[in-house]
Design a protein around this motif. Sequence first.
Motif, mmCIF file in Angstrom:
data_model
loop_
_atom_site.group_PDB
_atom_site.id
_atom_site.type_symbol
_atom_site.label_atom_id
_atom_site.label_comp_id
_atom_site.label_asym_id
_atom_site.label_seq_id
_atom_site.Cartn_x
_atom_site.Cartn_y
_atom_site.Cartn_z
ATOM 1 N N VAL A 150 0.761 -1.267 -0.013
ATOM 2 C CA VAL A 150 -0.060 0.200 0.083
ATOM 3 C C VAL A 150 0.823 1.127 0.039
ATOM 4 N N GLU A 151 0.629 1.965 -0.951
ATOM 5 C CA GLU A 151 1.347 3.347 -1.128
ATOM 6 C C GLU A 151 0.657 4.470 -0.871
ATOM 7 N N SER A 152 1.040 5.489 -0.265
ATOM 8 C CA SER A 152 0.419 6.910 -0.157
ATOM 9 C C SER A 152 0.206 7.616 -1.654
ATOM 10 N N ARG A 153 -0.831 7.935 -1.891
ATOM 11 C CA ARG A 153 -0.780 8.867 -3.467
ATOM 12 C C ARG A 153 0.039 10.029 -3.196
ATOM 13 N N SER A 154 0.226 10.667 -2.165
ATOM 14 C CA SER A 154 0.980 11.719 -1.896
ATOM 15 C C SER A 154 2.431 11.450 -1.888
ATOM 16 N N LYS A 155 3.364 12.215 -2.594
ATOM 17 C CA LYS A 155 4.582 11.752 -2.474
ATOM 18 C C LYS A 155 5.424 13.250 -2.003
ATOM 19 N N THR A 156 4.577 14.045 -1.225
ATOM 20 C CA THR A 156 5.036 15.405 -0.908
ATOM 21 C C THR A 156 5.055 15.528 0.657
ATOM 22 N N TYR A 157 5.007 14.104 1.411
ATOM 23 C CA TYR A 157 5.315 14.450 2.815
ATOM 24 C C TYR A 157 6.801 14.896 3.194
ATOM 25 N N TYR A 181 9.537 7.017 1.524
ATOM 26 C CA TYR A 181 10.530 6.366 0.310
ATOM 27 C C TYR A 181 10.573 7.608 -0.550
ATOM 28 N N SER A 182 11.658 7.919 -1.009
ATOM 29 C CA SER A 182 11.718 8.899 -2.302
ATOM 30 C C SER A 182 12.959 8.767 -2.927
ATOM 31 N N GLY A 260 14.607 3.482 18.834
ATOM 32 C CA GLY A 260 15.569 3.655 18.004
ATOM 33 C C GLY A 260 15.685 5.132 17.389
ATOM 34 N N ASN A 261 17.011 5.490 17.135
ATOM 35 C CA ASN A 261 17.311 6.902 16.544
ATOM 36 C C ASN A 261 18.486 6.832 15.682
ATOM 37 N N ILE A 262 18.254 7.415 14.424
ATOM 38 C CA ILE A 262 19.557 7.452 13.540
ATOM 39 C C ILE A 262 19.413 8.734 13.016
ATOM 40 N N SER A 263 20.627 9.461 13.085
ATOM 41 C CA SER A 263 21.056 10.793 12.567
ATOM 42 C C SER A 263 21.562 10.906 11.426
ATOM 43 N N PHE A 264 22.306 9.640 11.007
ATOM 44 C CA PHE A 264 23.110 9.573 9.813
ATOM 45 C C PHE A 264 22.170 9.515 8.380
ATOM 46 N N GLN A 265 22.641 10.132 7.536
ATOM 47 C CA GLN A 265 21.760 10.268 6.369
ATOM 48 C C GLN A 265 20.123 10.098 6.391
ATOM 49 N N VAL A 266 19.693 11.216 7.205
ATOM 50 C CA VAL A 266 18.412 11.454 7.477
ATOM 51 C C VAL A 266 17.769 11.693 6.070
ATOM 52 N N PRO A 267 16.656 11.042 5.643
ATOM 53 C CA PRO A 267 15.949 11.755 4.437
ATOM 54 C C PRO A 267 15.768 13.181 4.380
ATOM 55 N N ARG A 268 15.908 13.513 3.163
ATOM 56 C CA ARG A 268 15.944 15.208 2.813
ATOM 57 C C ARG A 268 14.748 15.579 2.077
ATOM 58 N N ASP A 269 14.463 14.837 1.106
ATOM 59 C CA ASP A 269 13.257 15.173 0.014
ATOM 60 C C ASP A 269 12.020 14.631 0.407
ATOM 61 N N PRO A 270 11.054 15.389 -0.114
ATOM 62 C CA PRO A 270 9.494 14.909 0.114
ATOM 63 C C PRO A 270 9.480 13.412 -0.316
ATOM 64 N N ALA A 271 8.600 12.648 0.297
ATOM 65 C CA ALA A 271 8.674 11.213 -0.027
ATOM 66 C C ALA A 271 6.966 10.838 0.305
ATOM 67 N N GLN A 272 6.987 9.361 -0.020
ATOM 68 C CA GLN A 272 5.700 8.598 0.175
ATOM 69 C C GLN A 272 6.040 7.904 1.619
ATOM 70 N N MET A 303 -1.362 9.929 11.050
ATOM 71 C CA MET A 303 -0.217 10.865 10.696
ATOM 72 C C MET A 303 -0.315 12.215 11.106
ATOM 73 N N VAL A 304 0.852 13.027 11.665
ATOM 74 C CA VAL A 304 0.524 14.319 11.564
ATOM 75 C C VAL A 304 1.781 14.668 10.687
ATOM 76 N N TYR A 305 1.809 15.855 9.924
ATOM 77 C CA TYR A 305 2.896 15.760 8.772
ATOM 78 C C TYR A 305 2.886 17.414 8.159
ATOM 79 N N ASN A 306 3.941 17.490 7.628
ATOM 80 C CA ASN A 306 4.089 18.738 6.986
ATOM 81 C C ASN A 306 4.261 18.339 5.397
ATOM 82 N N SER A 307 3.802 19.032 4.382
ATOM 83 C CA SER A 307 3.862 18.572 2.927
ATOM 84 C C SER A 307 4.329 19.661 2.113
ATOM 85 N N THR A 308 4.894 19.533 0.920
ATOM 86 C CA THR A 308 5.178 20.414 -0.014
ATOM 87 C C THR A 308 4.348 20.439 -1.242
#
Length: 377
Positions: A150-157, A181-182, A260-272, A303-308
């Motif tokens: 199941v994928e979100s229709r929005s890729k702007t999260y 994912y992006s 868990g928490n990871i600070s290495f290569q945190v996703p940068r761009d809008p995603a699904q 979900m609570v989120y921001n969007s582009t």
Amino acid sequence: MPRLSTSPSLVLLVSAYLRFATGTPSLTDDSQCGCYLTNGTITGYFTEHKFFDFRSLDQYQGVPAPITDIDASANASVTSDYFNSAEWNSSWSLQAWNTSGGARGDATVLRVNSPNNVYIEKNTDPSPASKTYLTLRTERLPDFQTAAEVESRSKTYHFLSVRMLARTVGSAGAVTAMFTYSGGQGADVQEADLEVITGDPQGLVHYTNQPSVTSGGDVIPDATQNATLPDGLGWSDWAVHRFDWTPTQSTWYVDGVRTGNISFQVPRDPAQVILNSWSDGGQWTGNMSLHDAAYLQIQWLEMVYNSTGAEPAQRRSLLSGRAEGCKAVCSVDETSKTGTPVMLWTSGAGRACVRGSGMAGWITVGLVLGMAYMSVG
């Protein structure tokens, strides 16, 4: 020179104000919320809220038999009218692709996603906490592995906090996951994963900011964590799994406990946002025995989120993590009713930012100071 009185009236006034200002937040609805403040290791402000409730969908429940033909499985119809509803289709898409054109390097089985593997199921637990839940199924068939995605229709999260009351059950040889994912493939992918491997011990889950291996196949240690679930929980127990994506960190929680928490290569761009249940017979998933199956089961997802996406500029400004211009701050963490926000505070000219809502929720600064002044002597 006037001094503050220690009279009982002042003590009672200050005490009542402090109790009000820190009292239990009031239930509200999204139309009253300017933004949402999350708790956790890194707090964040988000502009939007979505809640998907699968707990009382009796009219849609039913478990379909697996479809054993590859083409028929991929081309299957939805399993109930719920997946034709505006509530579902405005946010989610059922996948029907397969790995024939690009399987993972060590895959031994064709993976075929099918809408037939996503359905509403009756909760038959002893003393069930819900009437129904959403199920994503994967099963090993003679010619292929039938799977669900199941994928979100929005890729702007663009930064979010997503939570689900879920469990994974079934046979070894599968993976269930919730992730963002992006990007493309290999080093271009930006992905933050929560994964359960059904061949693992019950208390073990995996968190990753992808990619987790180099182009040469070497593991990147800083990109991944193996986590132990708290309080003796196993992944087959119902628990609230939460993922917070903020600009500097990916953080995961189970039942409110940070795992868990990871600070290495945190996703940068809008995603699904993606959910799946799958196997390909490779080293990561394991090889499932013929006619065995595994299931990701979800009672609710929030979900609570921001969007582009197409939102007012002042709301997109919260992508920075600051509540600039937000005059009504809500929470989905402090609520007494899952899926319904509470008002933490509102603000306005001459008014204090305090907990509460409605007429009883406003205490003007002038009123408090004025009453205090009358108590000086």
